[in-house]
Design a protein around this motif. Structure first.
Motif, mmCIF file in Angstrom:
data_model
loop_
_atom_site.group_PDB
_atom_site.id
_atom_site.type_symbol
_atom_site.label_atom_id
_atom_site.label_comp_id
_atom_site.label_asym_id
_atom_site.label_seq_id
_atom_site.Cartn_x
_atom_site.Cartn_y
_atom_site.Cartn_z
ATOM 1 N N ALA A 106 -79.943 -26.872 -34.391
ATOM 2 C CA ALA A 106 -79.679 -26.872 -32.974
ATOM 3 C C ALA A 106 -80.313 -25.669 -32.324
ATOM 4 O O ALA A 106 -80.047 -24.594 -32.744
ATOM 5 C CB ALA A 106 -78.184 -26.848 -32.774
ATOM 6 N N ALA A 107 -81.198 -25.724 -31.279
ATOM 7 C CA ALA A 107 -81.764 -24.521 -30.667
ATOM 8 C C ALA A 107 -81.106 -24.252 -29.354
ATOM 9 O O ALA A 107 -81.437 -24.859 -28.358
ATOM 10 C CB ALA A 107 -83.259 -24.617 -30.490
ATOM 11 N N ALA A 108 -80.119 -23.338 -29.354
ATOM 12 C CA ALA A 108 -79.368 -23.051 -28.148
ATOM 13 C C ALA A 108 -80.246 -22.344 -27.153
ATOM 14 O O ALA A 108 -81.282 -21.826 -27.466
ATOM 15 C CB ALA A 108 -78.177 -22.178 -28.488
ATOM 16 N N GLY A 109 -79.769 -22.288 -25.949
ATOM 17 C CA GLY A 109 -80.469 -21.581 -24.910
ATOM 18 C C GLY A 109 -81.433 -22.489 -24.193
ATOM 19 O O GLY A 109 -81.577 -23.648 -24.494
ATOM 20 N N ALA A 110 -82.150 -21.925 -23.234
ATOM 21 C CA ALA A 110 -83.028 -22.729 -22.400
ATOM 22 C C ALA A 110 -84.398 -22.796 -23.024
ATOM 23 O O ALA A 110 -85.286 -22.048 -22.673
ATOM 24 C CB ALA A 110 -83.113 -22.119 -21.007
ATOM 25 N N ILE A 111 -84.594 -23.688 -23.984
ATOM 26 C CA ILE A 111 -85.910 -23.875 -24.588
ATOM 27 C C ILE A 111 -86.611 -24.946 -23.778
ATOM 28 O O ILE A 111 -86.340 -26.119 -23.949
ATOM 29 C CB ILE A 111 -85.807 -24.300 -26.058
ATOM 30 C CG1 ILE A 111 -84.906 -23.337 -26.817
ATOM 31 C CG2 ILE A 111 -87.165 -24.329 -26.697
ATOM 32 C CD1 ILE A 111 -84.718 -23.735 -28.260
ATOM 33 N N ALA A 112 -87.483 -24.595 -22.891
ATOM 34 C CA ALA A 112 -88.137 -25.561 -22.025
ATOM 35 C C ALA A 112 -89.058 -26.442 -22.833
ATOM 36 O O ALA A 112 -89.683 -26.005 -23.782
ATOM 37 C CB ALA A 112 -88.935 -24.830 -20.949
ATOM 38 N N VAL A 113 -89.141 -27.716 -22.417
ATOM 39 C CA VAL A 113 -90.032 -28.633 -23.113
ATOM 40 C C VAL A 113 -91.475 -28.262 -22.827
ATOM 41 O O VAL A 113 -92.297 -28.187 -23.726
ATOM 42 C CB VAL A 113 -89.774 -30.087 -22.663
ATOM 43 C CG1 VAL A 113 -90.741 -31.030 -23.351
ATOM 44 C CG2 VAL A 113 -88.348 -30.475 -22.979
ATOM 45 N N ALA A 127 -83.903 -49.846 -30.570
ATOM 46 C CA ALA A 127 -82.692 -49.129 -30.168
ATOM 47 C C ALA A 127 -82.842 -48.673 -28.730
ATOM 48 O O ALA A 127 -83.937 -48.725 -28.148
ATOM 49 C CB ALA A 127 -82.435 -47.936 -31.087
ATOM 50 N N ASP A 128 -81.724 -48.211 -28.158
ATOM 51 C CA ASP A 128 -81.746 -47.701 -26.786
ATOM 52 C C ASP A 128 -82.094 -46.225 -26.724
ATOM 53 O O ASP A 128 -82.627 -45.744 -25.722
ATOM 54 C CB ASP A 128 -80.370 -47.911 -26.136
ATOM 55 C CG ASP A 128 -79.999 -49.372 -26.047
ATOM 56 O OD1 ASP A 128 -80.659 -50.108 -25.288
ATOM 57 O OD2 ASP A 128 -79.056 -49.797 -26.762
ATOM 58 N N ALA A 129 -81.764 -45.488 -27.793
ATOM 59 C CA ALA A 129 -81.976 -44.039 -27.776
ATOM 60 C C ALA A 129 -82.020 -43.509 -29.205
ATOM 61 O O ALA A 129 -81.633 -44.184 -30.163
ATOM 62 C CB ALA A 129 -80.856 -43.348 -26.992
ATOM 63 N N GLY A 130 -82.501 -42.281 -29.338
ATOM 64 C CA GLY A 130 -82.472 -41.560 -30.604
ATOM 65 C C GLY A 130 -81.830 -40.205 -30.383
ATOM 66 O O GLY A 130 -81.694 -39.750 -29.239
ATOM 67 N N SER A 131 -81.427 -39.551 -31.468
ATOM 68 C CA SER A 131 -80.846 -38.214 -31.352
ATOM 69 C C SER A 131 -81.263 -37.359 -32.543
ATOM 70 O O SER A 131 -81.286 -37.833 -33.682
ATOM 71 C CB SER A 131 -79.319 -38.276 -31.291
ATOM 72 O OG SER A 131 -78.765 -36.972 -31.264
ATOM 73 N N SER A 132 -81.600 -36.114 -32.262
ATOM 74 C CA SER A 132 -81.902 -35.141 -33.316
ATOM 75 C C SER A 132 -81.789 -33.748 -32.723
ATOM 76 O O SER A 132 -81.496 -33.592 -31.531
ATOM 77 C CB SER A 132 -83.305 -35.375 -33.898
ATOM 78 O OG SER A 132 -84.292 -35.263 -32.901
ATOM 79 N N ASP A 133 -82.023 -32.725 -33.537
ATOM 80 C CA ASP A 133 -81.972 -31.360 -33.042
ATOM 81 C C ASP A 133 -83.015 -31.183 -31.929
ATOM 82 O O ASP A 133 -84.094 -31.776 -31.975
ATOM 83 C CB ASP A 133 -82.263 -30.381 -34.166
ATOM 84 C CG ASP A 133 -81.195 -30.432 -35.251
ATOM 85 O OD1 ASP A 133 -80.104 -30.956 -34.982
ATOM 86 O OD2 ASP A 133 -81.459 -29.946 -36.358
ATOM 87 N N PHE A 134 -82.692 -30.346 -30.962
ATOM 88 C CA PHE A 134 -83.539 -30.219 -29.779
ATOM 89 C C PHE A 134 -85.001 -29.910 -30.089
ATOM 90 O O PHE A 134 -85.893 -30.579 -29.552
ATOM 91 C CB PHE A 134 -82.984 -29.163 -28.815
ATOM 92 C CG PHE A 134 -83.903 -28.896 -27.662
ATOM 93 C CD1 PHE A 134 -83.943 -29.768 -26.583
ATOM 94 C CD2 PHE A 134 -84.759 -27.807 -27.678
ATOM 95 C CE1 PHE A 134 -84.822 -29.546 -25.528
ATOM 96 C CE2 PHE A 134 -85.636 -27.585 -26.631
ATOM 97 C CZ PHE A 134 -85.672 -28.451 -25.555
ATOM 98 N N PRO A 135 -85.313 -28.917 -30.925
ATOM 99 C CA PRO A 135 -86.733 -28.639 -31.168
ATOM 100 C C PRO A 135 -87.468 -29.847 -31.738
ATOM 101 O O PRO A 135 -88.626 -30.077 -31.420
ATOM 102 C CB PRO A 135 -86.695 -27.484 -32.172
ATOM 103 C CG PRO A 135 -85.397 -26.833 -31.943
ATOM 104 C CD PRO A 135 -84.448 -27.958 -31.621
ATOM 105 N N VAL A 136 -86.799 -30.606 -32.591
ATOM 106 C CA VAL A 136 -87.414 -31.777 -33.209
ATOM 107 C C VAL A 136 -87.611 -32.890 -32.178
ATOM 108 O O VAL A 136 -88.671 -33.521 -32.104
ATOM 109 C CB VAL A 136 -86.555 -32.269 -34.388
ATOM 110 C CG1 VAL A 136 -87.136 -33.529 -35.002
ATOM 111 C CG2 VAL A 136 -86.439 -31.166 -35.435
ATOM 112 N N ALA A 137 -86.576 -33.123 -31.364
ATOM 113 C CA ALA A 137 -86.685 -34.142 -30.324
ATOM 114 C C ALA A 137 -87.772 -33.767 -29.314
ATOM 115 O O ALA A 137 -88.588 -34.609 -28.913
ATOM 116 C CB ALA A 137 -85.342 -34.302 -29.614
#
Length: 321
Positions: free
Chosen positions: A17-24, A235-245
């Motif tokens: 999980a990468a907390a904080g404001a990691i902008a895409v 599927a409608d959506a996927g989920s993973s850790d933020f940096p990976v997504a």
């Protein structure tokens, strides 16, 4: 995109999980988890060379003699660890190289599916597990998150990063999905054994309690397989850790396949897993990580991969909850 602790239930924390404001935008100039163990390399003479390293004496004698720390990792989780041009690259391999220089040994990555890494470590196949693994109390204590029962020996974690869980959809199809509440009655794809899976199960129960339809889930051995399923419309959506997504959103189809929706949730630490019986190795890795942070090399690695906002200020052992 900022992290938010917006969960309805007190669920568990993510695989990574990468907390904080990691902008895409501009955040991930990245480029990694699999199933065949890479062959061991000749380590002749490495003990003599390694003994000159500043923290070599902190290692257990068997690691000093071998000159190698065997790492269990799911090498298909870009940008954390993945294969590129036949080489294992990513955030974790770069950090492991830096730790190896402080300790005077090689960190040798061995490929395995994520949900078997801790079992492989307990059996002696690996010395440590380093694979964007979230440090949780359940893992520390060997508790199965579904049954709440003890199913094995727990592990210790040396925490080295912080991250959160994100939802992503096919490009242009995320307007009706902004939070986990919006997934009630919909289908999500994710990687088996991760916190994303735990989170989806918890939220599905909440859907039912609220009189809504449960979340349909399809779990895969690798996150890239889940992405393929979503890309194909399964599927409608996927989920993973933020940096990976965020990496998948940036790179898949040249950025045309997916989009992130909503905020990341459940910010939590990634930890390097070590057997509770091997406190000497745990403490050596902790000391090496502290040295890598103090030297500035840690920051350089995170900057390289665009994930600097997930940096930790202080190295902790078992800091997850």
């Amino acid at each position: 995109m900022t992290a938010g602790n917006t969960r309805r239930s007190a669920a568990r924390a993510p695989r990574m999980a990468a907390a904080g404001a990691i902008a895409v935008a501009g955040a991930l100039l990245l480029t990694a988890c699999g199933d065949q163990t890479e062959g061991a390399k000749d380590t002749g003479g490495k003990e003599a060379a390694g003994s000159k390293a500043p923290l070599f004496d902190k290692l257990p004698k068997e690691i000093q003699d071998a000159g190698v720390v065997k790492v269990g990792s799911d090498i298909a989780y870009p940008p954390v660890e993945f294969k590129k041009d036949g080489k294992t690259v990513g955030i974790d391999p770069d950090l492991a190289d830096a730790l190896g220089k402080e300790l005077g040994v090689e960190f040798q990555f061995n490929n395995g599916t994520f949900d078997t890494l801790l079992t492989g470590m307990r059996s002696g196949r690996y010395d440590i597990a380093m694979s964007a693994m979230t440090d949780t109390k359940d893992r520390q204590e060997g508790i199965d998150p579904e049954s709440g029962k003890k199913v094995g020996e727990g592990v210790d974690f040396v925490d080295y990063f912080t991250a959160g869980v994100s939802i992503y959809t096919k490009k242009g199809e995320g307007k009706d999905i902004k939070t986990w509440d919006d997934l009630c009655g919909k289908k999500i794809v994710l990687q088996r054994g991760t916190v994303s899976e735990d989170l989806a199960k918890d939220e599905s129960e909440e859907c039912v309690k609220d009189g809504k339809k449960k979340i349909s889930m399809e779990a895969f051995d690798q996150d890239t397989e889940a992405q393929t399923r979503l890309r194909a419309g399964g599927a409608d959506a996927g989920s993973s850790d933020f940096p990976v997504a965020a990496y998948a959103v940036k790179t898949s189809g040249g950025g045309k396949d997916f989009e992130l929706v909503g905020d990341q949730v459940e910010a939590a630490p990634y930890g390097i897993a070590v057997s509770k019986k091997n406190t000497e190795l745990r403490d050596a890795i902790k000391a090496a990580l502290e040295a890598v942070i103090d030297s500035g090399e840690y920051q350089k690695i995170l900057d390289k991969w665009g994930v600097a906002d997930g940096a930790i200020d202080k190295v902790t052992v078992n800091g997850g909850s």
